[in-house]
Design an enzyme around this catalytic site. Structure first.
Site, PDB file in Angstrom:
ATOM      1  N   ASP A  30       0.602  -1.170   0.012  1.00 53.57           N
ATOM      2  CA  ASP A  30       0.093   0.132   0.015  1.00 53.57           C
ATOM      3  C   ASP A  30       0.818   1.274  -0.053  1.00 53.57           C
ATOM      4  OD1 ASP A  30      -2.510   1.391   0.000  1.00 53.57           O
ATOM      5  OD2 ASP A  30      -3.215  -0.021   1.526  1.00 53.57           O
TER       6      ASP A  30
ATOM      7  N   GLU B  42      -0.881   1.847  -4.971  1.00 57.17           N
ATOM      8  CA  GLU B  42      -0.650   3.349  -4.790  1.00 57.17           C
ATOM      9  C   GLU B  42      -1.838   4.136  -5.349  1.00 57.17           C
ATOM     10  OE1 GLU B  42       0.923   5.856  -7.656  1.00 57.17           O
ATOM     11  OE2 GLU B  42      -0.377   4.285  -8.171  1.00 57.17           O
ATOM     12  N   TRP B  43      -3.060   3.362  -5.639  1.00 57.38           N
ATOM     13  CA  TRP B  43      -4.028   3.977  -6.052  1.00 57.38           C
ATOM     14  C   TRP B  43      -4.302   4.606  -7.342  1.00 57.38           C
ATOM     15  CZ3 TRP B  43      -2.892   6.973  -1.125  1.00 57.38           C
ATOM     16  CH2 TRP B  43      -2.618   6.058   0.059  1.00 57.38           C
ATOM     17  N   GLY B  44      -3.244   4.513  -8.271  1.00 53.29           N
ATOM     18  CA  GLY B  44      -3.281   5.278  -9.507  1.00 53.29           C
ATOM     19  C   GLY B  44      -2.757   6.602  -9.536  1.00 53.29           C
ATOM     20  N   ASP B  45      -2.608   7.249  -8.429  1.00 56.71           N
ATOM     21  CA  ASP B  45      -2.004   8.456  -8.310  1.00 56.71           C
ATOM     22  C   ASP B  45      -0.862   8.957  -9.063  1.00 56.71           C
ATOM     23  OD1 ASP B  45      -4.118   8.830  -6.523  1.00 56.71           O
ATOM     24  OD2 ASP B  45      -2.888   9.103  -4.885  1.00 56.71           O
ATOM     25  N   ASN B  46       0.236   7.961  -9.328  1.00 53.92           N
ATOM     26  CA  ASN B  46       1.350   8.189  -9.737  1.00 53.92           C
ATOM     27  C   ASN B  46       1.611   7.521 -11.235  1.00 53.92           C
ATOM     28  OD1 ASN B  46       3.111   9.836  -7.688  1.00 53.92           O
ATOM     29  ND2 ASN B  46       2.232   8.212  -6.572  1.00 53.92           N
TER      30      ASN B  46
ATOM     31  N   ASP C  62      -9.964   3.251  -3.418  1.00 54.89           N
ATOM     32  CA  ASP C  62     -10.674   2.058  -3.159  1.00 54.89           C
ATOM     33  C   ASP C  62     -12.146   1.910  -3.552  1.00 54.89           C
ATOM     34  OD1 ASP C  62      -8.489   1.594  -1.591  1.00 54.89           O
ATOM     35  OD2 ASP C  62      -9.431   1.548   0.216  1.00 54.89           O
TER      36      ASP C  62
END
Length: 404
Positions: A163, A196-200, A218
């Site tokens: 995570d 990492e939630w697609g942020d980067n 999520d």
């Protein structure tokens, strides 16, 4: 310099004295992955994860029940194999920095639990975080990547969900590269699930590093909407557009776990959820209580025709090829020349829909066999187009097979 090398390997910035000044060396400038990524996921992973149902309220007893249910219910036979404990299994680190299991929740220890899961013919996954703490406030792996990876290998871990909470100014690509290197040097093949939630924009850099990567924040158990940092199923779907070119065998886009059976959507909506995730070549990671699921939930999760689309060896993620208002068509090519198509109705009322061979780049005169993957109805010698009435929030999902 040994200390400097270790700090670089641990992903920390190091101040090097040069001519009286300080030059900062960043790990992502120096760290390289010498070992190739092991080919562990030729198809998207299938399994179960504790978070959607239990969040931090996870225990050894719950995990054993999930493993028992996966092995006995037909899920294992349908292809499900990973039992993954998400956050909150950790408690602290000892004086040497070794990660300690929360023995109040897991009194037998992690090795015994993993051995139990393996005894069922299943694989086991754990969770950690690239930050100082996990999202649930437990010890993260920052600075302990190699130490933790060796521990996971000793325990027999097969899958790591990693995570991105409490990471501060860490560089995402560098942080995940460090853990990938640690896993590859651990002595055991371990899947790396990048969360990492697609942020980067992990689709641009994650393929050499991890086996799958989250493309969004999520999911939560609703058709659409927002709940804190989590978003509904169709909101997640909308973020998958144009990502198909980055996905393939051993490098999968991950739109987050399934909510089938958790009660926030209707049976029709869960069929849509499962169908669309299969079209996306997404991981099929159940998030319900497998030990108490009803027959309808089991029916959806074990639809072998839909699962076959998700697991197709070509590994080509679907693309949305048409949209008009609430109506959409998604399609993906399959190995051997078949095609999978979903007619999707987001609207509040049933709608007539059809797909044409022109939209699928098929010859207009081609005859195909159409199999409806939910009703199981087979129609032969279909030419030019196929369609039907699509329920509100529903799908018609078909497999098209050219007829010789």
């Amino acid at each position: 310099m040994k200390t400097t090398a270790w700090l670089l390997a641990a992903g920390l910035s190091v101040g090097l004295c040069m001519g009286g000044g300080v030059v900062t060396a960043q790990a992502h400038e120096t760290l390289k992955l010498e070992a190739p990524k092991p080919n562990l996921l030729p198809a998207p992973p299938m399994g179960w994860n504790s978070w959607n149902k239990y969040a931090c309220n996870i225990t050894e007893d719950v995990v054993r029940k999930q493993a028992d249910a996966m092995a006995a219910s037909g899920l294992k036979d349908a292809g499900y194999q990973y039992i993954v404990i998400d956050d909150c299994w950790q408690k602290s680190r000892d004086a040497d920095g070794n990660i300690q299991v929360d023995l109040e929740r897991f009194p037998s220890g992690m090795k015994a639990l993993i051995d139990y899961v393996h005894s069922k013919g299943l694989k086991f996954g754990l969770y950690s975080d690239a930050g100082s703490l996990t999202c649930g406030g437990r010890p993260g792996s920052a600075g302990h990547e190699f130490q933790d990876a060796r521990q996971y290998a000793r325990w027999g871990v097969d899958y790591l969900k990693y995570d991105w909470c409490y990471t501060g100014t860490r560089d995402a690509e560098a942080a995940y590269t460090i853990m990938a290197k640690a896993l590859r040097e651990s002595g055991r093949d371990i899947v790396l699930s990048i969360c990492e939630w697609g942020d980067n924009y992990p689709q641009r850099w994650a393929a050499p590093i991890g086996h799958l990567w989250r493309t969004t924040g999520d999911i939560y158990d609703a058709w659409e909407g927002k709940k804190g940092y989590s978003i509904g199923m169709v909101n997640i779907l909308d973020k998958q557009l144009d990502l198909w070119r980055y996905s393939g065998p051993n490098r999968w886009n991950d739109p987050d776990m399934l909510e089938v059976g958790n009660g926030g959507m209707t049976s029709t909506e869960y069929e849509s959820h499962f169908s669309l995730w299969a079209m996306l070549a997404a991981p099929l990671i159940a998030g319900n209580d497998l030990s108490a699921m009803d027959a309808d939930t089991l029916r959806i999760l074990t639809n072998k025709d839909v699962i076959a689309i998700d697991q197709d060896p070509l590994g080509q993620q679907a693309n949305r090829i048409w949209k008009e208002g609430d109506l959409e068509i998604w399609a993906r090519p399959l190995k051997g020349g078949d095609q999978a198509v979903v007619l999707f109705n987001r609207g509040a009322a049933p709608a007539e829909m059809s797909v044409t061979w022109e939209q699928l780049n098929l010859p207009a005169g081609l005859k195909v066999q159409v199999k409806d993957l939910w009703s199981k109805k087979v129609t032969k010698n279909v030419k030019a187009r196929f369609g039907g009435t699509v329920a509100s929030h529903g799908v018609i999902m078909v497999r098209l097979t050219p007829m010789v």
